[in-house]
Write an enzyme that holds these catalytic residues in place. Structure first.
Site, short mmCIF file in Angstrom:
data_model
loop_
_atom_site.label_atom_id
_atom_site.label_comp_id
_atom_site.label_asym_id
_atom_site.label_seq_id
_atom_site.Cartn_x
_atom_site.Cartn_y
_atom_site.Cartn_z
N ASP A 1 0.85 -1.19 0.00
CA ASP A 1 0.00 0.00 0.00
C ASP A 1 0.88 1.24 0.00
O ASP A 1 1.78 1.36 0.82
CB ASP A 1 -0.91 -0.01 1.24
CG ASP A 1 -1.95 1.09 1.14
OD1 ASP A 1 -1.92 2.03 1.94
OD2 ASP A 1 -2.78 1.04 0.21
N ASP B 1 28.88 -14.46 -53.05
CA ASP B 1 28.69 -15.65 -52.22
C ASP B 1 30.03 -15.96 -51.56
O ASP B 1 31.02 -16.22 -52.27
CB ASP B 1 28.24 -16.81 -53.15
CG ASP B 1 28.00 -18.09 -52.38
OD1 ASP B 1 28.57 -18.24 -51.28
OD2 ASP B 1 27.25 -18.94 -52.90
N PHE B 2 30.09 -15.94 -50.24
CA PHE B 2 31.41 -16.11 -49.61
C PHE B 2 31.99 -17.51 -49.76
O PHE B 2 33.13 -17.76 -49.43
CB PHE B 2 31.48 -15.58 -48.17
CG PHE B 2 30.40 -16.03 -47.21
CD1 PHE B 2 30.07 -17.36 -47.05
CD2 PHE B 2 29.75 -15.08 -46.42
CE1 PHE B 2 29.12 -17.75 -46.14
CE2 PHE B 2 28.78 -15.46 -45.50
CZ PHE B 2 28.46 -16.81 -45.36
N ARG C 1 27.38 -13.90 -36.15
CA ARG C 1 26.29 -14.87 -36.12
C ARG C 1 26.20 -15.64 -37.44
O ARG C 1 25.11 -15.83 -37.98
CB ARG C 1 24.96 -14.17 -35.82
CG ARG C 1 24.95 -13.43 -34.50
CD ARG C 1 23.78 -12.49 -34.40
NE ARG C 1 22.54 -13.24 -34.43
CZ ARG C 1 21.97 -13.77 -33.36
NH1 ARG C 1 22.51 -13.61 -32.18
NH2 ARG C 1 20.85 -14.43 -33.47
O1 LIG Z 1 4.24 8.22 -8.35
C1 LIG Z 1 3.36 7.32 -8.20
N1 LIG Z 1 2.74 7.14 -7.02
C2 LIG Z 1 1.81 6.17 -6.84
C3 LIG Z 1 1.46 5.34 -7.89
C4 LIG Z 1 0.42 4.28 -7.77
O2 LIG Z 1 -0.52 4.63 -6.79
C5 LIG Z 1 -1.22 3.47 -6.35
C6 LIG Z 1 -1.33 3.55 -4.88
O3 LIG Z 1 -2.51 2.94 -4.48
P1 LIG Z 1 -2.55 1.60 -3.62
O4 LIG Z 1 -1.30 1.40 -2.88
O5 LIG Z 1 -3.80 1.62 -2.86
O6 LIG Z 1 -2.60 0.47 -4.75
P2 LIG Z 1 -3.73 0.17 -5.82
O7 LIG Z 1 -3.32 0.73 -7.15
O8 LIG Z 1 -5.07 0.57 -5.35
O9 LIG Z 1 -3.64 -1.39 -5.97
P3 LIG Z 1 -3.92 -2.49 -4.83
O10 LIG Z 1 -4.75 -3.52 -5.51
O11 LIG Z 1 -2.58 -3.00 -4.44
O12 LIG Z 1 -4.62 -1.85 -3.68
C7 LIG Z 1 -0.37 2.29 -6.79
O13 LIG Z 1 -1.01 1.63 -7.89
C8 LIG Z 1 0.92 2.92 -7.28
O14 LIG Z 1 1.53 2.19 -8.30
C9 LIG Z 1 2.10 5.52 -9.12
O15 LIG Z 1 1.84 4.79 -10.11
N2 LIG Z 1 3.06 6.51 -9.23
#
Ligand SMILES: O=c1[nH]cc([C@@H]2O[C@H](COP(=O)(O)OP(=O)(O)OP(=O)(O)O)[C@@H](O)[C@H]2O)c(=O)[nH]1
Length: 613
Positions: free
Chosen positions: A88, A506-507, A522
């Protein structure tokens, strides 16, 4: 690859990424991890105020995402995957947590808060090891977080709205994507860039190393690490170093890099025992299953190339499936399936705005890209695919043993007689040479030569690279008349330089053009021994004492860093030669001071100097 040993620890496990984020999928698959994607259904609704810090919130959310997937998969099949990874990403401005914006106004609020200031990006990661016993799911969670600080430039309202209207902020934490347009907003990044994009790969590898290679008891340790091993030490970690083959994670899941080393010599817990193989269930054969499906993945790639899918998305993406179908003049349902499989294979990205190319696709699968491999895909689909369908027969009947199990068919023998096949072959070689020519041209210092002749030089890609690298070199491309005739079509804006000339011949039969340096890139591997010696002795007689012969051939897979494709190629051509075999071959034909060097991942280059007869 440097990180292989640590990522490889997961290679025989059924690994699930509990995330719908295409960025996480790309980061992990680029690192060589094989996994199934099962997006988590966990709603990101934890009470933020109940967490002491923003990162504690991110770590807990990552854990809940992974546990939800582990629980759901276990409930469905009464068997859980071996490992579930959840993540996350959040943006924190002081104690305030910003997640993905819900609409444009929300994105504007977020970006205004970040404007002209520094903020932190935290990604919490949970690695959940699962084990089902008596129908019950046991889990052991390792979790950690990574922080990166990012500073935005002072941005005008107009620019912020232009960015918001691009649609990019909507599925990104904090409302920006640093890897794309959002990169333009950023003045400074301190820390792991990939952490901002959504997955702290470096810390993840360190965590795997900590789990799978617990440090030896103090007395046995050669090097004392203050904390966890650094990435550049991963390559030194062999299976035996941890005290046995794949010991599985240590008993202490714990809080990642946060905690000091504990006493890792304790007896492992019940879950550990299961992961160590004490349980009779064999490891999930992910690699094998992927091999069984490998041909399907290739066909998906070839089909998408043939349909010019990546060109359409390059020019007009992101596009919804129906729009892609319309542009390809294809059926909507079938197109959507193809698009989704391409996403799963990492060839495309999917967002709420539709499908778009990934970075690798843009570089290599778009027709007019400088490093396009479309010609190679087309040739493999139209020709090599068919050749491999008779592998069983060729192995049983021993066809063409001299040149690999598949030997040479009449079709191949007459390859040069069909203009379309010749063109297909040339396009494939052209694609591949663009990737390798620079490595071949620069593997040795060739500045002592004033003229070179690239035998079988095809469309002149290597000649062009030689001419570019060595400003005094005159280069001749020598190839069959039908190839030379067609080679003009591959020269951008006419023959690239006045120092390159194309000569038909042709070589095996015709006089070789005079040169100080002969080049065979190659070529040798395609010929049986009698032809190969004939060719080398013709070169040897044409080469003046002090002149050179430069041979570039596929490197054997056993060599460090070599790719697997030469080994597969032995089925249709010959076995790749070892450096010693190459040395002996050139010496036998009157070349001395034979030196051998690697040229990129695919090739080995050998340079010999013609001795006085
Ligand atoms: O610079 C960047 N910052 C963030 C991101 C992307 O943002 C999302 C963050 O969301 P989360 O962690 O909740 O993830 P989700 O996309 O919702 O997927 P989940 O199924 O894992 O919950 C994340 O996708 C980052 O990659 C970016 O791309 N650039």
């Amino acid at each position: 690859m440097v990180l292989c040993p640590v990522i490889g620890k997961l290679q025989h496990k059924h690994v699930v990424l509990a995330s719908a984020s295409p960025r996480r999928q790309e980061i992990l698959s680029n690192a060589g991890l094989r996994f199934e994607v099962v997006p988590s259904r966990f709603k990101e609704k934890l009470h933020k105020a109940s967490f002491a810090t923003p990162y504690a919130y991110a770590v807990e959310t990552a854990k809940q995402k992974a546990l939800e997937v582990a629980g759901r998969m276990h409930q469905k099949d009464l068997r859980a995957p071996d490992v579930v990874i959840g993540a996350d990403t959040i943006v924190a401005v002081g104690a305030t947590i910003l997640e993905k914006p819900v609409d444009k106004q929300d994105a504007y609020r977020m970006l205004s808060r970040l404007n002209g200031k520094e903020h932190s990006v935290f990604t919490g990661v949970a690695i959940v090891h699962c084990c089902s016993k008596d129908g019950r799911l046991d889990t052991e969670v390792s979790e950690f977080y990574e922080e990166t600080t990012v500073t935005f430039s002072e941005l005008s309202e107009e620019l912020l709205w232009e960015y918001i209207n691009s649609g990019e902020p909507m599925d990104k934490a904090g409302g920006y994507g640093i890897q794309a347009l959002g990169g333009m907003l950023v003045e400074n990044v301190h820390g792991d860039f990939l952490n901002v994009v959504g997955f702290p790969l470096n810390h993840f590898c360190k965590e795997l190393a900590r789990l799978y290679y617990p440090p030896r008891p103090e007395g046995l340790r050669r090097v004392k690490h203050d904390s966890i091993p650094a990435v550049d030490t991963f390559e030194n970690l062999s299976d035996t170093e941890g005290g046995g083959s794949d010991p599985g994670p240590s008993a202490e899941g714990g809080r990642g890099g946060e905690e000091a080393d504990g006493d890792r010599s304790q007896a492992p817990g019940a879950l550990d025992a299961a992961l160590n193989g004490a349980e009779s269930r064999p490891p999930f054969p992910t690699g094998l299953l992927e091999l069984m499906d490998g041909f399907k993945a290739s066909k998906v790639l070839f089909t998408a190339c043939k349909l010019k899918l990546f060109d359409v998305l390059k020019d007009q993406g992101p596009l919804k499936a129906v729009d892609v179908a319309r542009k390809l003049d294809a059926c909507a349902g079938g197109t959507e399936q193809l698009l989704d499989v391409c996403v799963a294979l990492g060839l495309l990205e999917k967002t709420h705005r539709g499908y778009s190319n990934t970075a690798v696709t843009t570089l290599h699968l778009v027709s007019d890209a400088e490093h396009s491999l479309l010609g190679l895909a087309e040739y493999n689909d139209a020709h090599v695919w068919g050749v491999f369908t008779r592998l069983g027969l060729a192995v049983r009947e021993g066809a063409g043993q001299a040149r690999g199990a598949l030997g040479v068919t009449e079709e191949e023998e007459h390859l040069s007689q069909s203009r379309e096949m010749t063109l297909q072959f040339m396009r494939a070689m052209h694609s591949l040479s663009k990737l390798t020519a620079h490595h071949v041209a620069t593997a040795f210092d060739l500045s002592r030569f004033t003229s070179a002749c690239d035998l079988g030089g095809c469309t002149g890609i290597l000649a062009r690279e030689l001419a570019r690298e060595y400003p005094h070199l005159q280069v001749t491309v020598f190839d069959l008349p039908e190839v030379i005739e067609l080679s003009g079509g591959f020269q951008r804006g006419g023959r690239q330089t006045e120092r390159i000339r194309f000569v038909p011949g042709d070589f095996f039969k015709d006089n070789l053009p005079e040169a100080d340096l002969y080049v065979l890139s190659r070529i040798l591997q395609d010929w049986p021994d009698d032809r190969l010696h004939k060719l080398l002795s013709r070169i040897s007689s044409g080469c003046k004492p002090g002149g050179g012969l430069l041979v570039a051939e596929a490197a054997a897979e056993e060599e460090e860093g070599a790719s697997r494709s030469p080994r597969l190629r032995t089925l249709s051509a010959g076995q790749p030669r070892s450096p010693d075999e190459h040395r002996r071959l050139l010496q036998r034909h009157g070349f001395r001071d034979v030196r051998v060097a690697r040229a990129g991942d695919l090739l080995r280059v050998v340079l010999g100097t013609r001795a006085a007869p």
